[in-house]
Design a protein around this motif. Structure first.
Motif, PDB file in Angstrom:
ATOM      1  N   UNK A  68       0.831  -1.207   0.000  1.00 24.20           N
ATOM      2  CA  UNK A  68       0.000   0.000   0.000  1.00 24.20           C
ATOM      3  C   UNK A  68       0.864   1.255   0.000  1.00 24.20           C
ATOM      4  N   UNK A  69       1.963   1.227   0.774  1.00 24.79           N
ATOM      5  CA  UNK A  69       2.854   2.387   0.799  1.00 24.79           C
ATOM      6  C   UNK A  69       3.514   2.609  -0.558  1.00 24.79           C
ATOM      7  N   UNK A  70       3.908   1.524  -1.208  1.00 22.24           N
ATOM      8  CA  UNK A  70       4.512   1.644  -2.541  1.00 22.24           C
ATOM      9  C   UNK A  70       3.493   2.170  -3.544  1.00 22.24           C
ATOM     10  N   UNK A  71       2.245   1.722  -3.416  1.00 25.11           N
ATOM     11  CA  UNK A  71       1.188   2.194  -4.326  1.00 25.11           C
ATOM     12  C   UNK A  71       0.954   3.689  -4.131  1.00 25.11           C
ATOM     13  N   UNK A  72       0.912   4.138  -2.871  1.00 23.54           N
ATOM     14  CA  UNK A  72       0.724   5.567  -2.592  1.00 23.54           C
ATOM     15  C   UNK A  72       1.890   6.388  -3.145  1.00 23.54           C
ATOM     16  N   UNK A  73       3.111   5.889  -2.977  1.00 20.39           N
ATOM     17  CA  UNK A  73       4.276   6.599  -3.487  1.00 20.39           C
ATOM     18  C   UNK A  73       4.215   6.686  -5.011  1.00 20.39           C
ATOM     19  N   UNK A  74       3.794   5.619  -5.661  1.00 22.07           N
ATOM     20  CA  UNK A  74       3.655   5.628  -7.116  1.00 22.07           C
ATOM     21  C   UNK A  74       2.603   6.656  -7.550  1.00 22.07           C
ATOM     22  N   UNK A  75       1.475   6.702  -6.821  1.00 29.28           N
ATOM     23  CA  UNK A  75       0.436   7.675  -7.142  1.00 29.28           C
ATOM     24  C   UNK A  75       0.959   9.101  -6.975  1.00 29.28           C
ATOM     25  N   UNK A  76       1.752   9.352  -5.931  1.00 31.84           N
ATOM     26  CA  UNK A  76       2.341  10.679  -5.733  1.00 31.84           C
ATOM     27  C   UNK A  76       3.309  11.034  -6.865  1.00 31.84           C
ATOM     28  N   UNK A  77       4.096  10.055  -7.289  1.00 35.96           N
ATOM     29  CA  UNK A  77       5.040  10.295  -8.385  1.00 35.96           C
ATOM     30  C   UNK A  77       4.311  10.617  -9.682  1.00 35.96           C
ATOM     31  N   UNK A  78       3.229   9.889  -9.945  1.00 38.43           N
ATOM     32  CA  UNK A  78       2.439  10.142 -11.158  1.00 38.43           C
ATOM     33  C   UNK A  78       1.823  11.535 -11.093  1.00 38.43           C
ATOM     34  N   UNK A  79       1.281  11.902  -9.937  1.00 37.74           N
ATOM     35  CA  UNK A  79       0.677  13.229  -9.771  1.00 37.74           C
ATOM     36  C   UNK A  79       1.726  14.324  -9.930  1.00 37.74           C
ATOM     37  N   UNK A  80       2.918  14.123  -9.391  1.00 38.46           N
ATOM     38  CA  UNK A  80       3.984  15.111  -9.524  1.00 38.46           C
ATOM     39  C   UNK A  80       4.393  15.272 -10.983  1.00 38.46           C
ATOM     40  N   UNK A  81       4.457  14.174 -11.709  1.00 36.14           N
ATOM     41  CA  UNK A  81       4.778  14.241 -13.146  1.00 36.14           C
ATOM     42  C   UNK A  81       3.687  14.983 -13.901  1.00 36.14           C
ATOM     43  N   UNK A  82       2.429  14.711 -13.555  1.00 30.79           N
ATOM     44  CA  UNK A  82       1.315  15.387 -14.225  1.00 30.79           C
ATOM     45  C   UNK A  82       1.366  16.890 -13.975  1.00 30.79           C
ATOM     46  N   UNK A  83       1.627  17.275 -12.700  1.00 32.79           N
ATOM     47  CA  UNK A  83       1.715  18.696 -12.374  1.00 32.79           C
ATOM     48  C   UNK A  83       2.916  19.357 -13.068  1.00 32.79           C
ATOM     49  N   UNK A  84       4.002  18.636 -13.176  1.00 34.10           N
ATOM     50  CA  UNK A  84       5.181  19.153 -13.850  1.00 34.10           C
ATOM     51  C   UNK A  84       4.896  19.381 -15.337  1.00 34.10           C
TER      52      UNK A  84
END
Length: 184
Positions: free
Chosen positions: A164-180
């Protein structure tokens, strides 16, 4: 005093195993020892005295050792032999059974003279013997069966939480890429 001892044991085991979960597996062996000690004291008609408390603190060390022998062997088998948790705890239970029984029987038989002793001062030592023998009997009967089960369930819980922690981190990384990408 017992709570402080348990916290210190948890911290030391956590540092030793570099895990939050495996110390809980080892500490899960302690309630059966406490129940056995208190039950035999009640059945024998002894009060829960300071000497009985010393017996329970002694039990914490002896029973914890049994859990450590099994869990440490299982963790080493997982890391070195690349076994699954089920295979490693089964191998640990099979190979560490005799050493666990030998050390427990040595401690248990060492408590029998305290328990059955007579003479001057025997009434002071008897609660210690009863607490040791009762706690070791009950904990030995239960922990050989419960420790592998608790090990497997807590290992699955740990894997689920880390997933679950890895999934959350992946979601944060995807969101950061989208915002970038949106900012560019």
């Amino acid at each position: 005093l017992i709570l402080a001892a348990l916290v210190v044991v948890y911290l030391i085991l956590g540092v030793l195993y570099e895990s939050y979960i495996h110390p809980l597996t080892i500490l899960s062996t302690l309630p059966s020892a406490g129940v056995g000690a208190i039950a035999i004291l009640m059945v024998s008609g002894f009060d829960f005295s300071l000497i009985a408390l010393i017996g329970i603190i002694l039990l914490i060390g002896i029973v914890k050792k049994n859990g450590i022998m099994m869990v440490d062997f299982a963790i080493a088998a997982e890391r070195e032999q690349h076994l699954t948790p089920e295979q490693s705890i089964r191998q640990a239970a099979l190979l560490r059974f005799r050493p666990i029984m030998m050390t427990t029987m040595a401690a248990l038989l060492g408590g029998v003279p305290l328990m059955l002793g007579t003479g001057t001062g025997a009434e002071i030592r008897q609660p210690l013997g009863y607490a040791m023998v009762g706690g070791l009997l009950v904990s030995q009967a239960l922990t050989l069966f419960t420790t592998p089960v608790v090990y497997l369930y807590l290992d699955r819980l740990s894997n689920w939480l880390s997933g679950r922690l890895q999934k959350r981190q992946h979601e944060r990384d995807v969101e950061a890429e989208r915002l970038k990408d949106a900012a560019e």
